[in-house]
Design a protein around this motif. Structure first.
Motif, PDB file in Angstrom:
ATOM      1  N   ILE A  22     122.135  17.232  21.804  1.00 16.35           N
ATOM      2  CA  ILE A  22     122.505  18.553  22.319  1.00 16.35           C
ATOM      3  C   ILE A  22     121.803  19.642  21.510  1.00 16.35           C
ATOM      4  CG2 ILE A  22     124.741  17.731  23.147  1.00 16.35           C
ATOM      5  CD1 ILE A  22     126.028  18.987  20.716  1.00 16.35           C
ATOM      6  N   GLY A  23     121.643  20.793  22.145  1.00 15.76           N
ATOM      7  CA  GLY A  23     120.998  21.912  21.471  1.00 15.76           C
ATOM      8  C   GLY A  23     119.514  21.950  21.765  1.00 15.76           C
ATOM      9  N   PHE A  24     118.762  22.518  20.837  1.00 14.09           N
ATOM     10  CA  PHE A  24     117.341  22.722  21.076  1.00 14.09           C
ATOM     11  C   PHE A  24     116.543  22.442  19.814  1.00 14.09           C
ATOM     12  CE2 PHE A  24     119.621  26.732  20.387  1.00 14.09           C
ATOM     13  CZ  PHE A  24     119.085  27.128  19.169  1.00 14.09           C
ATOM     14  N   LEU A  25     115.323  21.985  20.024  1.00 19.17           N
ATOM     15  CA  LEU A  25     114.392  21.774  18.919  1.00 19.17           C
ATOM     16  C   LEU A  25     113.787  23.100  18.494  1.00 19.17           C
ATOM     17  CD1 LEU A  25     113.132  19.517  17.174  1.00 19.17           C
ATOM     18  CD2 LEU A  25     111.252  19.441  18.821  1.00 19.17           C
ATOM     19  N   HIS A  26     113.566  23.991  19.476  1.00 22.14           N
ATOM     20  CA  HIS A  26     113.079  25.347  19.222  1.00 22.14           C
ATOM     21  C   HIS A  26     113.874  26.299  20.115  1.00 22.14           C
ATOM     22  CE1 HIS A  26     110.469  28.899  19.201  1.00 22.14           C
ATOM     23  NE2 HIS A  26     110.033  28.447  18.041  1.00 22.14           N
ATOM     24  N   PRO A  27     114.235  27.491  19.601  1.00 24.56           N
ATOM     25  CA  PRO A  27     115.066  28.415  20.378  1.00 24.56           C
ATOM     26  C   PRO A  27     114.509  28.787  21.748  1.00 24.56           C
ATOM     27  CG  PRO A  27     114.977  29.126  18.095  1.00 24.56           C
ATOM     28  CD  PRO A  27     113.999  27.993  18.232  1.00 24.56           C
ATOM     29  N   ASP A  28     113.194  28.696  21.942  1.00 23.55           N
ATOM     30  CA  ASP A  28     112.616  29.040  23.242  1.00 23.55           C
ATOM     31  C   ASP A  28     113.215  28.197  24.362  1.00 23.55           C
ATOM     32  OD1 ASP A  28     111.074  30.867  21.968  1.00 23.55           O
ATOM     33  OD2 ASP A  28     109.132  30.025  22.548  1.00 23.55           O
ATOM     34  N   GLU A  29     113.602  26.960  24.051  1.00 18.45           N
ATOM     35  CA  GLU A  29     114.225  26.099  25.059  1.00 18.45           C
ATOM     36  C   GLU A  29     115.490  26.732  25.624  1.00 18.45           C
ATOM     37  OE1 GLU A  29     114.894  22.122  23.575  1.00 18.45           O
ATOM     38  OE2 GLU A  29     113.315  22.421  22.092  1.00 18.45           O
ATOM     39  N   GLN A  30     116.195  27.453  24.764  1.00 16.41           N
ATOM     40  CA  GLN A  30     117.437  28.085  25.174  1.00 16.41           C
ATOM     41  C   GLN A  30     117.211  29.490  25.703  1.00 16.41           C
ATOM     42  OE1 GLN A  30     120.686  26.762  25.136  1.00 16.41           O
ATOM     43  NE2 GLN A  30     121.210  28.628  26.224  1.00 16.41           N
ATOM     44  N   TYR A  31     116.585  30.327  24.884  1.00 15.92           N
ATOM     45  CA  TYR A  31     116.527  31.759  25.178  1.00 15.92           C
ATOM     46  C   TYR A  31     115.596  32.097  26.337  1.00 15.92           C
ATOM     47  CZ  TYR A  31     119.012  32.281  20.750  1.00 15.92           C
ATOM     48  OH  TYR A  31     119.939  32.195  19.747  1.00 15.92           O
ATOM     49  N   TYR A  32     114.528  31.320  26.545  1.00 15.11           N
ATOM     50  CA  TYR A  32     113.557  31.686  27.573  1.00 15.11           C
ATOM     51  C   TYR A  32     113.438  30.650  28.678  1.00 15.11           C
ATOM     52  CZ  TYR A  32     112.487  34.839  23.797  1.00 15.11           C
ATOM     53  OH  TYR A  32     112.608  35.767  22.795  1.00 15.11           O
ATOM     54  N   ALA A  33     114.399  29.748  28.732  1.00 17.27           N
ATOM     55  CA  ALA A  33     114.429  28.780  29.827  1.00 17.27           C
ATOM     56  C   ALA A  33     115.840  28.744  30.414  1.00 17.27           C
ATOM     57  CB  ALA A  33     114.004  27.400  29.343  1.00 17.27           C
ATOM     58  N   LEU A  34     116.782  28.188  29.652  1.00 18.86           N
ATOM     59  CA  LEU A  34     118.156  28.079  30.155  1.00 18.86           C
ATOM     60  C   LEU A  34     118.827  29.441  30.303  1.00 18.86           C
ATOM     61  CD1 LEU A  34     119.426  24.976  28.131  1.00 18.86           C
ATOM     62  CD2 LEU A  34     118.810  25.073  30.548  1.00 18.86           C
ATOM     63  N   ASP A  35     118.659  30.323  29.302  1.00 19.49           N
ATOM     64  CA  ASP A  35     119.344  31.619  29.348  1.00 19.49           C
ATOM     65  C   ASP A  35     118.895  32.452  30.540  1.00 19.49           C
ATOM     66  OD1 ASP A  35     120.910  31.089  27.217  1.00 19.49           O
ATOM     67  OD2 ASP A  35     120.121  32.653  25.901  1.00 19.49           O
ATOM     68  N   TYR A  36     117.600  32.412  30.875  1.00 22.82           N
ATOM     69  CA  TYR A  36     117.122  33.149  32.044  1.00 22.82           C
ATOM     70  C   TYR A  36     117.816  32.637  33.308  1.00 22.82           C
ATOM     71  CZ  TYR A  36     113.280  35.735  29.807  1.00 22.82           C
ATOM     72  OH  TYR A  36     112.538  36.614  29.059  1.00 22.82           O
ATOM     73  N   ALA A  37     117.988  31.305  33.408  1.00 23.44           N
ATOM     74  CA  ALA A  37     118.670  30.736  34.574  1.00 23.44           C
ATOM     75  C   ALA A  37     120.154  31.094  34.560  1.00 23.44           C
ATOM     76  CB  ALA A  37     118.489  29.210  34.588  1.00 23.44           C
ATOM     77  N   PHE A  38     120.788  31.030  33.375  1.00 22.58           N
ATOM     78  CA  PHE A  38     122.192  31.438  33.256  1.00 22.58           C
ATOM     79  C   PHE A  38     122.366  32.899  33.667  1.00 22.58           C
ATOM     80  CE2 PHE A  38     122.782  28.035  29.808  1.00 22.58           C
ATOM     81  CZ  PHE A  38     123.432  27.184  30.686  1.00 22.58           C
ATOM     82  N   PHE A  39     121.423  33.731  33.241  1.00 18.96           N
ATOM     83  CA  PHE A  39     121.480  35.163  33.570  1.00 18.96           C
ATOM     84  C   PHE A  39     121.430  35.377  35.080  1.00 18.96           C
ATOM     85  CE2 PHE A  39     118.636  38.825  34.572  1.00 18.96           C
ATOM     86  CZ  PHE A  39     119.567  39.836  34.383  1.00 18.96           C
ATOM     87  N   LYS A  40     120.556  34.662  35.764  1.00 18.95           N
ATOM     88  CA  LYS A  40     120.436  34.813  37.212  1.00 18.95           C
ATOM     89  C   LYS A  40     121.669  34.287  37.943  1.00 18.95           C
ATOM     90  CE  LYS A  40     116.632  36.938  38.163  1.00 18.95           C
ATOM     91  NZ  LYS A  40     116.627  38.182  38.965  1.00 18.95           N
ATOM     92  N   HIS A  41     122.399  33.383  37.306  1.00 24.81           N
ATOM     93  CA  HIS A  41     123.643  32.868  37.885  1.00 24.81           C
ATOM     94  C   HIS A  41     124.856  33.688  37.430  1.00 24.81           C
ATOM     95  CE1 HIS A  41     122.642  29.394  40.284  1.00 24.81           C
ATOM     96  NE2 HIS A  41     121.891  28.868  39.331  1.00 24.81           N
TER      97      HIS A  41
END
Length: 450
Positions: A22-41
């Motif tokens: 769980i989590g991310f190896l680098h924050p980009d996985e979260q902040y610029y991939a998943l978070d953008y999708a979460f934001f749109k939802h």
């Protein structure tokens, strides 16, 4: 028989590792991939846009894919961000497994008798660096796999397949712009080898890029040419070097230190062999030449991270699986054996504070969480409950505390009798504090102090 067994184990690992890593190896996985999708939802309240968003340098292709993956789950009423992130990791990993399976087939087609088939299957199917990266929701992972599928379709030598290859080439570019350095040699190869299939390929690229521009419009709410913005901000204005400049030997050093125990050594050893015997195998020579621009440009750029070179790893493992490399049977067995020792560690959280996020999400009774200083804590808004407040406690009063190092916890425990609820390290491991290693570690501890 060996192939079925190895691929079966590989599929099982590709399914299980994302569940635990769980989590991310680098924050980009979260902040610029998943978070953008979460934001749109609409799953992130008070979303704080980063400078990359305002500069419009991040493509929305990968967040759009995750948005589609999340959509049916949200329709079914599943809005738990941990479950949604888990599903995205599993899909990423299984997609990568299909990519690796495809790469094995095209490697056999291109290199045929020049490869050791046993090593090819084991290296690509079971190497721990690939298994780890495949479980990541990163652009490096997705772009690498779409690029492999683009090669697969191109090698079918059919017009319709060439068109689909072009679609995937365009998607690869918009998933990660740096992949243009691998796409260029592929297009040159297509021009030389499959000139009659060039127009369907180019048409597919053009349509794909047009669709991706529309996706970026959907993401930013206005027309944004993200490839140009990325090139202008990071390379012309030199923003990328603001994140630190690394020495020329960075990639060589990190490959040896990070790709433990022996993957880095094995890759360099095989590359040395291929370079010395440059004229013996033309196909491996062309493969190395096609990888060279990607490595050279990343070597020139001051800011370096080992993950940037991940798209090269599957192709370097193909070189490791050559018949010439297979002559060194002893070191091949050592690599495979030590790789098996590392794989169990892939079942641990890759970002341990996610354990604290999960516990706080589940413990609805914690309405107020105290911290001991002004440090920012729990910065990932999507994983925080909206009904929980975070406050600084001035006098070590009773309540639930989150400390981020063992020193703060020991100080708190002296003032109050604290019961550990959860921590980023198991309690049995914390009991073996030999050489005071806990003092040098970032240990998050959630506790209830009376």
């Amino acid at each position: 028989m060996l192939e079925k067994r190895v691929l079966g184990v590989s599929l099982l690992l590709h399914l299980l590792i994302p569940l635990f890593s769980i989590g991310f190896l680098h924050p980009d996985e979260q902040y610029y991939a998943l978070d953008y999708a979460f934001f749109k939802h609409n799953l992130i309240s008070n979303y704080q846009f980063t400078w990359e968003y305002h500069e419009q340098i991040r493509p929305w292709s990968l967040p759009f894919l995750f948005y589609i993956i999340m959509a049916p789950l949200k329709f079914l009423g599943i809005q738990n961000p941990f479950i949604l992130a888990l599903i995205c990791r599993v899909v990423s990993s299984l997609f990568a497994f299909l990519g690796i399976y495809s790469l094995i087939q095209i490697s056999r087609k291109i290199f045929s008798s020049k490869l050791n088939d046993k090593n090819l299957i084991i290296f690509l199917g079971l190497s721990w660096p690939l298994l780890l990266m495949h479980a990541r929701t990163s652009s490096e992972n997705w772009a690498s796999m779409t690029f492999i599928f683009a090669i697969t379709f191109l090698l079918k030598e059919k017009k319709w397949a060439s068109f689909f290859s072009g679609l995937l080439v365009g998607l690869t570019f918009f998933l990660r712009f740096q992949m243009a350095l691998l796409i260029g040699p592929l297009l040159i190869f297509a021009f030389i080898k499959y000139r009659k299939l060039l127009w369907p390929l180019i048409l597919g690229v053009m349509i794909s890029c047009a669709v991706m521009i529309c996706v970026d419009f959907w993401g930013y709410g206005e027309l944004a040419i993200t490839p140009w913005n990325y090139f202008r901000v990071n390379l012309i204005e030199g923003k990328v070097n603001h994140f630190g400049i690394s020495p020329w030997y960075y990639y060589f050093k990190k490959a040896l230190l990070k790709l433990i125990p022996f993957w880095g050594i094995g890759i360099f050893w095989c590359l040395k062999d291929e370079l010395i015997n440059w004229k013996e195998n033309k196909k491996f020579k062309y493969l190395l030449l096609s990888l060279l621009p990607f490595f050279a440009i990343h070597q020139i750029i001051g800011h370096k991270e080992l993950r940037f070179l991940f798209p090269l790893l599957p192709f370097l493992l193909i070189i490791m699986a050559s018949e010439k490399a297979a002559r060194y049977q002893k070191w091949t067995k050592v690599i495979i054996g030590t790789n098996a020792l590392v794989i169990p560690f892939l079942f641990f959280p890759i970002y341990k504070p996610m354990l604290i996020y999960q516990d706080l999400w589940q413990k609805k009774e914690i309405k107020t969480l105290y911290k001991m200083n002004d440090n920012k804590i729990l910065e990932m808004d999507v994983y925080k409950r909206s009904d929980m407040e975070i406050e600084k406690h001035q006098d070590f009063g009773p309540g639930h505390y989150l400390t981020q190092n063992i020193t703060d916890f020991e100080l708190l425990n002296k003032k109050r009798q604290c019961q550990i609820i959860s921590s980023t390290y198991p309690r049995w491991m914390m009991a073996f504090n030999y050489f005071n290693w806990l003092k040098r570690s970032s240990v998050w501890i959630l506790s209830n102090c009376r």
